[in-house]
Write a protein that holds these residues in place. Structure first.
Motif, PDB file in Angstrom:
ATOM      1  N   UNK A 120     -13.596   8.249  -2.070  1.00 16.24           N
ATOM      2  CA  UNK A 120     -12.643   7.813  -1.038  1.00 16.24           C
ATOM      3  C   UNK A 120     -12.304   8.908  -0.038  1.00 16.24           C
ATOM      4  N   UNK A 121     -12.212  10.165  -0.507  1.00 15.33           N
ATOM      5  CA  UNK A 121     -11.847  11.245   0.413  1.00 15.33           C
ATOM      6  C   UNK A 121     -12.958  11.533   1.419  1.00 15.33           C
ATOM      7  N   UNK A 122     -14.221  11.284   1.037  1.00 12.53           N
ATOM      8  CA  UNK A 122     -15.317  11.461   1.995  1.00 12.53           C
ATOM      9  C   UNK A 122     -15.371  10.295   2.969  1.00 12.53           C
ATOM     10  N   UNK A 152      -5.249   2.781  -6.190  1.00 14.80           N
ATOM     11  CA  UNK A 152      -4.487   2.739  -4.949  1.00 14.80           C
ATOM     12  C   UNK A 152      -2.989   2.542  -5.200  1.00 14.80           C
ATOM     13  N   UNK A 153      -2.637   2.125  -6.406  1.00 18.27           N
ATOM     14  CA  UNK A 153      -1.255   1.722  -6.683  1.00 18.27           C
ATOM     15  C   UNK A 153      -0.443   2.809  -7.372  1.00 18.27           C
ATOM     16  N   UNK A 154       0.755   3.027  -6.881  1.00 19.10           N
ATOM     17  CA  UNK A 154       1.655   3.986  -7.529  1.00 19.10           C
ATOM     18  C   UNK A 154       2.089   3.493  -8.904  1.00 19.10           C
ATOM     19  N   UNK A 164      -5.076   5.479  -0.841  1.00 17.84           N
ATOM     20  CA  UNK A 164      -4.193   4.828   0.134  1.00 17.84           C
ATOM     21  C   UNK A 164      -4.832   4.773   1.518  1.00 17.84           C
ATOM     22  N   UNK A 165      -5.636   5.805   1.833  1.00 17.41           N
ATOM     23  CA  UNK A 165      -6.250   5.872   3.162  1.00 17.41           C
ATOM     24  C   UNK A 165      -7.310   4.802   3.369  1.00 17.41           C
ATOM     25  N   UNK A 192       0.580  -4.437  -5.484  1.00 17.59           N
ATOM     26  CA  UNK A 192       0.451  -3.184  -4.744  1.00 17.59           C
ATOM     27  C   UNK A 192      -0.962  -3.035  -4.175  1.00 17.59           C
ATOM     28  N   UNK A 193      -1.982  -3.411  -4.960  1.00 14.36           N
ATOM     29  CA  UNK A 193      -3.368  -3.345  -4.472  1.00 14.36           C
ATOM     30  C   UNK A 193      -3.528  -4.226  -3.236  1.00 14.36           C
ATOM     31  N   UNK A 194      -3.014  -5.437  -3.326  1.00 15.97           N
ATOM     32  CA  UNK A 194      -3.120  -6.372  -2.206  1.00 15.97           C
ATOM     33  C   UNK A 194      -2.457  -5.807  -0.955  1.00 15.97           C
ATOM     34  N   UNK A 195      -1.250  -5.251  -1.129  1.00 14.00           N
ATOM     35  CA  UNK A 195      -0.520  -4.722   0.024  1.00 14.00           C
ATOM     36  C   UNK A 195      -1.198  -3.484   0.603  1.00 14.00           C
ATOM     37  N   UNK A 196      -1.560  -2.543  -0.254  1.00 14.23           N
ATOM     38  CA  UNK A 196      -2.108  -1.265   0.213  1.00 14.23           C
ATOM     39  C   UNK A 196      -3.473  -1.422   0.859  1.00 14.23           C
ATOM     40  N   UNK A 197      -4.288  -2.329   0.338  1.00 12.61           N
ATOM     41  CA  UNK A 197      -5.630  -2.521   0.878  1.00 12.61           C
ATOM     42  C   UNK A 197      -5.686  -3.674   1.880  1.00 12.61           C
TER      43      UNK A 197
END
Length: 616
Positions: A120-122, A152-154, A164-165, A192-197
């Protein structure tokens, strides 16, 4: 089976005659351009849910699928497995040098890959985003697959801020379909997955969380290492397994002691040099019968199918973590064990970590609720599987395959003992104005004449000696229950002393009963393991001649795997080898009928397999 394009890919590329469970509707939905959130247990075949659409969309001229994956080792093995199946794939990660990475990028732009794996960071760097923009302009960006989406979820157990990005995928590439996949997510994590992505419009596919081949056993911790050794010796001698410990120091100690006891074991934790961690992980994936002793730094994305047990010497933080970690056992569908020891100190330690966390109180409350659910599972006297599945919103019937179903525990009323313990906490607080820890309180209740009892004058308390007939084990069981229901709080700031809460009152009044299970720290073996000439469960019903063929096929597979620098199961799974040994095919046509042998593997290995069968 319908002769659809995706069904042909399943058969010709991967060698399977039919989809499993909800795979087909997921594959069909994503192949036609739909977004999806997929919850499917470990071993359920999640990878095919994006690999087959990737191949189908590439064949339709729609370009490459980008797979977001958090682990270098996982990328390497999955790409290797795709190559073995005849699929063009690659990865971009820090294991590549600058020139190698540049070559991958050039091939990507030339449209030479069906799938490309990236961390994900790349993926969110300006350079990579520019590559994606170039692909989209050419109409060659087919699909985004986000693996381990719970990161992705806290609220998830493996939260990674860099995930998150990934919202940038929807914001900048809105026309490209996305599939997010995870093996573990409760309702809160799912939201949270649905919202963040930004997957609000995605179709959700939630499979059963049940892993019927896994036997769940949770016992009281007395001497964890001795209990672990007995468990391995009785039921898993020579098997591959994972042992989870909470601290790096504990990992090192347990690994050393297992080796001294004759168990083939290695340590793994974040404090080890990266090259050592990689070497140990590679050995675990490639060697048979190796036990990895690890912190939770190890495990996500481990595809090894023949892990026969996962043991916890320390309690995890929540049920999601427990389910994810235990799910690494028995990915091949054969019998496996999830075994855990836990005690009062585990409860205290987990409470302390939450209380000392700098997080907001609202977040801490969620964490406490998740820990309470795990405590309830550990203390349960009914079916473990029913409890576990209920947590994920799934109804089930008693499984007949967990410790409580196989050996129902004796239950007794511990309410009076609980009231005595609560009264003791109150009396010492009233007498001295300070709180005390569990050990001292138990000494008072059992009427022990210790230096500390004399020092504080606790021999004169009305609660001194009122539980002389109770063992320390019984009192600790009561205390675990009281902490689990919130009737006792552990003050981490004051040396783990105990204090009453608002919930104490109802127990003291007898309004809330406390049920105790009889302590069984070392239950009898849950099964009589038949020591066969081969240890793979898939092959243990073979006759003598077929077992000889199976052993020879495994030896051949090991040579091929070493030559390709891949885990043996990437070449063929044990189940495929066992079926070959059972059927003893005489021709390539015979061999093609066996599951797990696609066209590329038939071409590459078919003649060799037939030769091994003939010579055996």
């Amino acid at each position: 089976m319908n002769d659809t394009p995706t069904a042909r890919i399943l058969r010709d590329v991967f060698g399977y005659a039919a989809f499993r469970g909800p795979q087909q509707p997921i594959v069909d939905h994503v192949t036609t351009g739909g977004d999806a959130l997929v919850l499917m247990p470990t071993g359920g075949g999640k990878s095919l849910c994006y690999q087959i659409p990737a191949i189908a969309r590439q064949q339709a001229g729609l370009g490459v699928t980008i797979v977001v994956s958090p682990l270098i080792a996982l990328m390497h093995d999955q790409v290797g497995a795709l190559h073995e199946a005849g699929v063009e794939a690659a990865f971009l990660n820090s294991s590549l040098g600058g020139e190698e990475a540049a070559q991958v990028e050039k091939k990507l732009l030339r449209g030479e890959f069906t799938l490309l794996y990236a961390a994900p960071e790349r993926l969110t760097t300006p350079r990579f985003l520019a590559l994606l923009e170039a692909l989209r302009e050419r109409g060659q960006l087919a699909l985004f697959a986000i693996d381990e989406a719970h990161c992705v979820s806290q609220w998830g157990h493996d939260f990674r801020p860099e995930y998150r990005a990934l919202s940038v995928l929807h914001e900048r590439f809105a026309g490209v379909p996305r599939i997010a996949l995870t093996a573990t997510a409760d309702a809160l994590t799912r939201e949270d997955i649905v919202e963040r992505l930004q997957l609000q419009e995605a179709r959700q596919f939630v499979s059963s969380f049940d892993r019927p081949n896994i036997r769940y056993t949770i016992v009281e911790k007395k001497d964890g290492l001795t209990q672990l050794l007995r468990f391995i010796e009785r039921e898993h001698e020579g098997d591959a397994g994972i042992v989870y410990c909470q601290s790096r120091k504990r990992v090192e100690e347990v690994a050393r002691q297992l080796v001294e006891a004759g168990v083939h074991a290695l340590p793994y934790h974040a404090g080890l040099d990266a090259s050592v961690r990689q070497r140990h992980q590679d050995r675990f994936l490639r060697e048979e019968g190796l036990v990895m002793v690890a912190t939770i730094a190890f495990g996500m994305g481990i595809d090894k199918p023949d892990v026969r047990f996962v043991a916890h010497l320390d309690m995890p933080k929540n049920i999601e973590g427990y389910y994810q970690e235990t799910g690494r056992a028995g990915r091949d569908g054969e019998r496996a064990d999830a075994w855990m020891v836990y005690g009062l100190q585990d409860v205290v330690n987990q409470r302390r970590m939450i209380d000392e966390s700098p997080a907001a109180e609202e977040f801490k409350q969620v964490l406490r609720g998740k820990l309470d659910a795990l405590l309830a599972l550990a203390e349960a006297t009914d079916c473990r599987r029913v409890r576990l599945l209920h947590y994920f919103g799934e109804h089930s019937e008693p499984c007949g395959n967990c410790d409580n179903c196989l050996s129902p525990p004796a239950i007794r009323d511990g309410t009076e003992l609980a009231r005595k313990l609560l009264s003791c906490i109150y009396r010492v607080q009233q007498a001295n104005g300070i709180s005390f820890g569990a050990g001292h309180l138990m000494d008072i209740l059992r009427g022990k004449d210790t230096d500390k009892v004399r020092q504080y004058g606790h021999g004169s308390l009305s609660t001194y000696g009122i539980a002389r007939d109770a063992s320390e084990s019984e009192l600790r069981a009561v205390l675990r229950q009281l902490i689990a229901i919130g009737a006792v709080a552990v003050d981490a700031q004051a040396f783990n002393t105990l204090r009453l809460t608002e919930a104490s009152r109802a127990v003291l009044k007898g309004e809330v009963p406390v049920r105790l299970r009889e302590s069984v720290a070392d239950p009898a073996p849950t099964r009589n393991r038949r020591r066969a000439t081969v240890s793979a469960p898939a092959a243990q019903d073979l006759d003598v001649d077929a077992q000889a063929r199976f052993i020879n096929l495994k030896a051949w597979r090991s040579e091929v795997a070493r030559a390709h620098n891949l885990p043996a199961y990437v070449i063929f799974h044990d189940a495929t080898l066992a079926e070959i040994a059972r059927r003893q095919p005489r021709s390539l046509d015979d061999l093609q009928e066996i599951g797990g042998i696609g066209a590329r593997k038939l071409e590459a290995y078919g003649e060799d397999v037939l030769r091994v069968c003939t010579d055996s």
